[in-house]
Design an enzyme around this catalytic site. Structure first.
Site, mmCIF file in Angstrom:
data_model
loop_
_atom_site.group_PDB
_atom_site.id
_atom_site.type_symbol
_atom_site.label_atom_id
_atom_site.label_comp_id
_atom_site.label_asym_id
_atom_site.label_seq_id
_atom_site.Cartn_x
_atom_site.Cartn_y
_atom_site.Cartn_z
ATOM 1 N N HIS A 79 0.859 -1.182 0.000
ATOM 2 C CA HIS A 79 0.000 0.000 0.000
ATOM 3 C C HIS A 79 0.901 1.240 0.000
ATOM 4 O O HIS A 79 1.957 1.237 0.634
ATOM 5 C CB HIS A 79 -0.901 -0.015 1.236
ATOM 6 C CG HIS A 79 -1.937 1.065 1.193
ATOM 7 N ND1 HIS A 79 -1.637 2.373 1.459
ATOM 8 C CD2 HIS A 79 -3.250 1.030 0.876
ATOM 9 C CE1 HIS A 79 -2.737 3.104 1.316
ATOM 10 N NE2 HIS A 79 -3.731 2.307 0.966
ATOM 11 N N GLU A 143 -4.095 2.048 -7.286
ATOM 12 C CA GLU A 143 -4.454 3.160 -6.412
ATOM 13 C C GLU A 143 -3.540 4.346 -6.683
ATOM 14 O O GLU A 143 -2.456 4.442 -6.085
ATOM 15 C CB GLU A 143 -4.285 2.758 -4.940
ATOM 16 C CG GLU A 143 -5.178 1.646 -4.479
ATOM 17 C CD GLU A 143 -5.436 1.744 -2.979
ATOM 18 O OE1 GLU A 143 -6.595 1.909 -2.605
ATOM 19 O OE2 GLU A 143 -4.477 1.689 -2.205
ATOM 20 N N GLY A 149 -7.614 9.438 -0.476
ATOM 21 C CA GLY A 149 -8.046 10.371 0.559
ATOM 22 C C GLY A 149 -8.212 11.807 0.099
ATOM 23 O O GLY A 149 -8.358 12.711 0.926
ATOM 24 N N GLY A 201 -11.229 5.550 3.472
ATOM 25 C CA GLY A 201 -12.009 6.480 4.310
ATOM 26 C C GLY A 201 -13.467 6.082 4.499
ATOM 27 O O GLY A 201 -13.986 6.100 5.625
HETATM 28 P P1 PGA Z 1 -9.413 6.230 0.401
HETATM 29 O O1 PGA Z 1 -8.216 5.222 0.635
HETATM 30 O O2 PGA Z 1 -10.619 5.421 -0.010
HETATM 31 O O3 PGA Z 1 -9.596 6.926 1.696
HETATM 32 O O4 PGA Z 1 -8.975 7.161 -0.708
HETATM 33 C C1 PGA Z 1 -8.018 4.135 -0.227
HETATM 34 C C2 PGA Z 1 -6.832 3.346 0.223
HETATM 35 O O5 PGA Z 1 -5.863 3.943 0.738
HETATM 36 O O6 PGA Z 1 -6.824 2.117 0.091
#
Ligand code: PGA
Length: 219
Positions: A79, A143, A149, A201
């Site tokens: 991640h 991602e 976020g 989130g």
């Molecule tokens: P997010 O995070 O949905 O808050 O953007 C996704 C993640 O870090 O896996």
């Protein structure tokens, strides 16, 4: 499949609230490590990280064997928050993948470019490098760091471009999209025919997860 990455959030009460949702096997909850051995009922669980080492003198680590012990079925690998805060790199991540495969836990290899790499068009190189440790057992989670976020999400065309790139280059793995996914945009994101999403989130908001569950059921 919808993966719910609680990150460093959540507690036993949140587990109890999630149990009332009756999530089916399309959903996987990824709580912080200390909650992994709590009673999740029928909820499928996964881990947010794993050690590059096996059991032994590695204070503070959680190993693939331990994850297997608590019946975790999936585990995130690489991640962007781990790559950034804990300097995880292809070498250590590749060891993590091997350990997980040895214990029959599906690795979810997370890849993604930052905003500079997107803007200067080097993102395919970045993704290629991150994908070089992919094994046939892996699911890939795309991602983009600029989307995590932030509320910013790529266009459907951009998601499709990356999904096709991953599927064509690496033996057709399952591809998830992650980054600012919530109940109001998940339908559009899934219309790109990615195999699922990784949610941060929004994943600790019970009402939002309930809405997402309804959207998935009505598809
Ligand atoms: P997010 O995070 O949905 O808050 O953007 C996704 C993640 O870090 O896996």
């Amino acid at each position: 499949m919808i993966f719910l990455n609680w990150k460093a959030n959540g507690n036993k009460n949140l587990i109890e609230e999630f149990k009332t949702l009756n999530l089916n096997t399309n959903f996987v909850v990824m709580p912080p490590h200390h909650l992994l051995s709590s009673k999740f009922g029928t909820i499928t669980i996964g881990s947010q990280s794993v050690s590059q080492f096996n059991n032994g003198s590695y204070t503070g680590e959680i190993t693939a064997q331990m994850l297997s012990d608590v019946n975790a079925k999936y585990c995130l690998v690489g991640h962007s928050e781990r790559r950034n805060h804990y300097k995880e790199n292809n070498e250590s991540l590749s060891k993590q993948i091997t350990n997980l495969i040895n214990y029959n836990i599906t690795p979810i290899l997370c890849i993604g470019e930052n905003s500079a790499e997107r803007q200067n068009n080097t993102y395919f190189n970045v993704l290629n490098n991150q994908l070089s440790i992919c094994r046939k057992e892996c699911i890939i989670a795309y991602e983009p760091i600029w989307s995590i976020g932030t509320g910013l999400i790529p266009t459907n065309q951009e998601i499709i471009e990356i999904k096709n790139f991953i599927k064509n280059s690496y033996n057709n793995p399952k591809v998830l999209y992650g980054g600012s996914v919530n109940a109001s945009n998940i339908k559009a994101i899934l219309s790109t025919e990615v195999d699922g999403t990784l949610i941060g989130g929004a994943s600790i908001k019970v009402d939002e997860v309930k809405q997402i569950q309804q959207i998935i059921q009505n598809r």
